[in-house]
Scaffold this motif. Structure first.
Motif, mmCIF file in Angstrom:
data_model
loop_
_atom_site.group_PDB
_atom_site.id
_atom_site.type_symbol
_atom_site.label_atom_id
_atom_site.label_comp_id
_atom_site.label_asym_id
_atom_site.label_seq_id
_atom_site.Cartn_x
_atom_site.Cartn_y
_atom_site.Cartn_z
ATOM 1 N N ASP A 84 35.763 39.186 25.559
ATOM 2 C CA ASP A 84 37.090 39.593 24.737
ATOM 3 C C ASP A 84 37.984 40.296 25.640
ATOM 4 N N THR A 85 38.078 40.070 27.073
ATOM 5 C CA THR A 85 39.022 40.573 27.705
ATOM 6 C C THR A 85 40.468 39.804 28.022
ATOM 7 N N ASN A 86 41.390 40.513 28.036
ATOM 8 C CA ASN A 86 42.622 39.950 28.294
ATOM 9 C C ASN A 86 43.162 39.560 29.519
ATOM 10 N N VAL A 87 42.370 40.038 30.750
ATOM 11 C CA VAL A 87 42.312 39.452 31.999
ATOM 12 C C VAL A 87 40.818 38.564 32.527
ATOM 13 N N PRO A 88 40.672 37.485 32.040
ATOM 14 C CA PRO A 88 39.401 37.100 32.440
ATOM 15 C C PRO A 88 39.327 36.616 33.778
ATOM 16 N N GLU A 89 40.430 36.441 34.498
ATOM 17 C CA GLU A 89 40.515 36.113 35.890
ATOM 18 C C GLU A 89 39.784 37.338 36.479
ATOM 19 N N LYS A 90 39.414 38.357 36.040
ATOM 20 C CA LYS A 90 38.798 39.363 37.034
ATOM 21 C C LYS A 90 37.235 39.280 36.865
ATOM 22 N N ALA A 106 44.436 33.057 36.523
ATOM 23 C CA ALA A 106 45.663 34.051 36.812
ATOM 24 C C ALA A 106 46.772 33.388 36.675
ATOM 25 N N GLU A 107 47.173 32.085 37.134
ATOM 26 C CA GLU A 107 48.567 31.441 37.260
ATOM 27 C C GLU A 107 48.962 31.333 35.618
ATOM 28 N N GLU A 108 48.077 30.672 35.069
ATOM 29 C CA GLU A 108 48.219 30.210 33.594
ATOM 30 C C GLU A 108 48.522 31.415 32.731
ATOM 31 N N GLU A 135 52.095 32.996 33.673
ATOM 32 C CA GLU A 135 53.352 32.610 33.070
ATOM 33 C C GLU A 135 53.585 32.442 31.678
ATOM 34 N N SER A 136 52.445 33.046 30.940
ATOM 35 C CA SER A 136 52.516 33.047 29.530
ATOM 36 C C SER A 136 53.399 34.154 29.009
ATOM 37 N N GLU A 137 54.157 33.863 27.887
ATOM 38 C CA GLU A 137 54.874 34.919 27.119
ATOM 39 C C GLU A 137 54.430 35.304 26.090
ATOM 40 N N ILE A 138 53.312 34.778 25.925
ATOM 41 C CA ILE A 138 52.569 35.362 24.514
ATOM 42 C C ILE A 138 52.085 36.666 24.794
ATOM 43 N N PRO A 139 52.293 37.441 23.803
ATOM 44 C CA PRO A 139 51.511 38.825 23.798
ATOM 45 C C PRO A 139 49.995 38.748 23.800
ATOM 46 N N PRO A 140 49.289 39.715 24.577
ATOM 47 C CA PRO A 140 49.841 40.728 25.268
ATOM 48 C C PRO A 140 50.123 40.364 26.855
ATOM 49 N N HIS A 141 50.231 39.175 27.097
ATOM 50 C CA HIS A 141 50.073 39.078 28.690
ATOM 51 C C HIS A 141 51.304 39.412 29.388
ATOM 52 N N GLN A 142 52.547 39.568 28.548
ATOM 53 C CA GLN A 142 53.757 39.885 29.393
ATOM 54 C C GLN A 142 53.398 41.225 29.802
ATOM 55 N N SER A 163 45.265 36.803 45.942
ATOM 56 C CA SER A 163 46.798 36.508 45.503
ATOM 57 C C SER A 163 46.749 35.266 44.830
ATOM 58 N N ARG A 164 47.201 34.927 43.517
ATOM 59 C CA ARG A 164 47.122 33.561 43.083
ATOM 60 C C ARG A 164 48.380 32.763 43.613
ATOM 61 N N HIS A 165 49.273 33.552 44.456
ATOM 62 C CA HIS A 165 50.529 33.105 45.117
ATOM 63 C C HIS A 165 49.976 32.551 46.527
ATOM 64 N N ARG A 166 48.943 33.146 47.060
ATOM 65 C CA ARG A 166 48.406 32.437 48.423
ATOM 66 C C ARG A 166 47.230 31.874 48.214
ATOM 67 N N ARG A 167 46.906 30.900 46.900
ATOM 68 C CA ARG A 167 45.837 30.268 46.605
ATOM 69 C C ARG A 167 45.486 29.232 47.772
ATOM 70 N N ASP A 168 46.403 28.321 48.071
ATOM 71 C CA ASP A 168 46.456 27.278 49.033
ATOM 72 C C ASP A 168 46.052 27.772 50.334
ATOM 73 N N VAL A 169 46.848 28.805 50.621
ATOM 74 C CA VAL A 169 46.633 29.364 52.157
ATOM 75 C C VAL A 169 45.221 29.946 52.235
ATOM 76 N N TRP A 170 44.696 30.615 51.140
ATOM 77 C CA TRP A 170 43.215 31.166 51.528
ATOM 78 C C TRP A 170 42.276 29.926 51.522
ATOM 79 N N ILE A 171 42.498 29.062 50.438
ATOM 80 C CA ILE A 171 41.542 27.614 50.555
ATOM 81 C C ILE A 171 41.482 27.055 51.846
ATOM 82 N N ASP A 172 42.829 26.549 52.176
ATOM 83 C CA ASP A 172 42.977 25.947 53.536
ATOM 84 C C ASP A 172 42.136 26.598 54.651
#
Length: 303
Positions: free
Chosen positions: A124-130, A70-72, A75-82, A44-53
């Motif tokens: 060319d993927t829209n989910v490069p964080e994977k 994943a975080e950037e 938070e994007s509203e640019i299609p198709p990321h919504q 989870s990107r919302h638990r990044r600091d927890v994991w790393i610490d």
């Protein structure tokens, strides 16, 4: 060299309970004795600091991840990321006791790359964080690490194909060193006792279905031409085994309550490695079902 690959179930809920993370870290400490390299999916990107610490606290002080991507994008509203939740990514870490060092994250470019003979540029993927690509140095050798999670095709369709295609093409045409590809590929549909791999949508026709089938088969078996092997199958073969041979217990309500060979589900998590890494053992650990919906995959290499 011991390597663990594990989907830690951090997609839902996105704010992963701290207790689950603590249980997973306790598992790394007490059940598998600090593998040299860990490759985690669905962090989870919302638990990044927890994991790393917490990883730092138990000796994993070299850490790379895609949680910033994943975080950037989340938070994007640019299609198709919504249309994508972008709530999690991948993380790879090396333990202080490992003889290797200098874990380095690589960030493939769309401007420079091994595109010869390709219809598309291999990114060319829209989910490069994977897709997390890194290298680590040991014994005067560079090991290229690919930590990948393919999104479920039922939810994201063509994005699953793109993740698998990107990874396969980059390794097949670009990798120059020893290589290990690991992660949750959400594939195949099933494997037969004779070694036949059955991809999803194998019963369908049409351009997308054929591309889907090819992408899965390429990532699972096509890297043999690159000198890479399916580590679990190389160790154990096919057919009815007396060990756990699935990683996602989709058809067993309580996988801790039955014997490993009775757990029903899918073998979605894999390690595809250069044969020169000399694998000596590989297994899925049933105990990991106590703190994730995936069993961790652990392999030992003698290099």
């Amino acid at each position: 060299m011991d390597i663990l690959s594990w989907n830690v179930q951090g997609a839902f809920p996105p704010y992963t309970p701290i207790e689950r993370i603590e249980n997973q870290l306790q598992y790394l400490e007490e059940s598998v004795d600090y593998p040299d390299i860990i490759a985690l999916n669905e962090v989870s990107r919302h638990r990044r600091d927890v994991w790393i610490d917490k990883l730092n606290d138990i000796g994993y002080t070299e850490v790379v991840h895609t949680l910033d991507w994943a975080e950037e994008l989340g938070e994007s509203e640019i299609p198709p990321h919504q249309d994508y939740n972008h709530v999690n990514g991948n993380l790879t870490a090396v333990h202080d006791d490992f003889v290797g060092s200098n874990l380095t994250r690589l960030q493939p470019s769309i401007r420079y790359g091994p595109w010869e003979g390709a219809d598309l540029k291999d990114w060319d993927t829209n989910v490069p964080e994977k897709i997390l690509n890194a290298t680590v140095e040991f014994n005067d050798t560079t090991l290229e690490l690919w930590n990948v999670r393919a999104v479920p095709g039922s939810m994201h369709g063509e994005e699953k194909i793109k993740i698998l295609e990107n990874t396969y093409n980059r390794i097949a045409k670009g990798s120059k060193s020893l290589c290990l590809l690991t992660g949750d590929f959400n594939a195949p549909d099933r494997e037969l006792a004779d070694g036949t791999t059955i991809p999803w949508r194998h019963h369908e026709d049409g351009k997308i279905a054929r591309r889907w089938q090819k992408a899965e088969l390429n990532i699972l078996t096509g890297l043999e031409e690159k000198g890479m092997i399916d580590v679990f199958r190389e160790q154990h073969g096919y057919g009815k085994l007396d060990i756990l041979d699935v990683s996602h217990a989709t058809q067993t309500d309580d996988p801790l309550a039955v014997t490993p060979e009775d757990i029903q589900g899918k073998r979605f998590d894999h390690m595809i490695a250069s044969a020169e890494l000399n694998p000596k053992d590989c297994y899925y650990d049933q105990d990991g079902f106590g703190c994730s919906d995936h069993a961790p995959m652990i392999a030992t290499f003698e290099v």
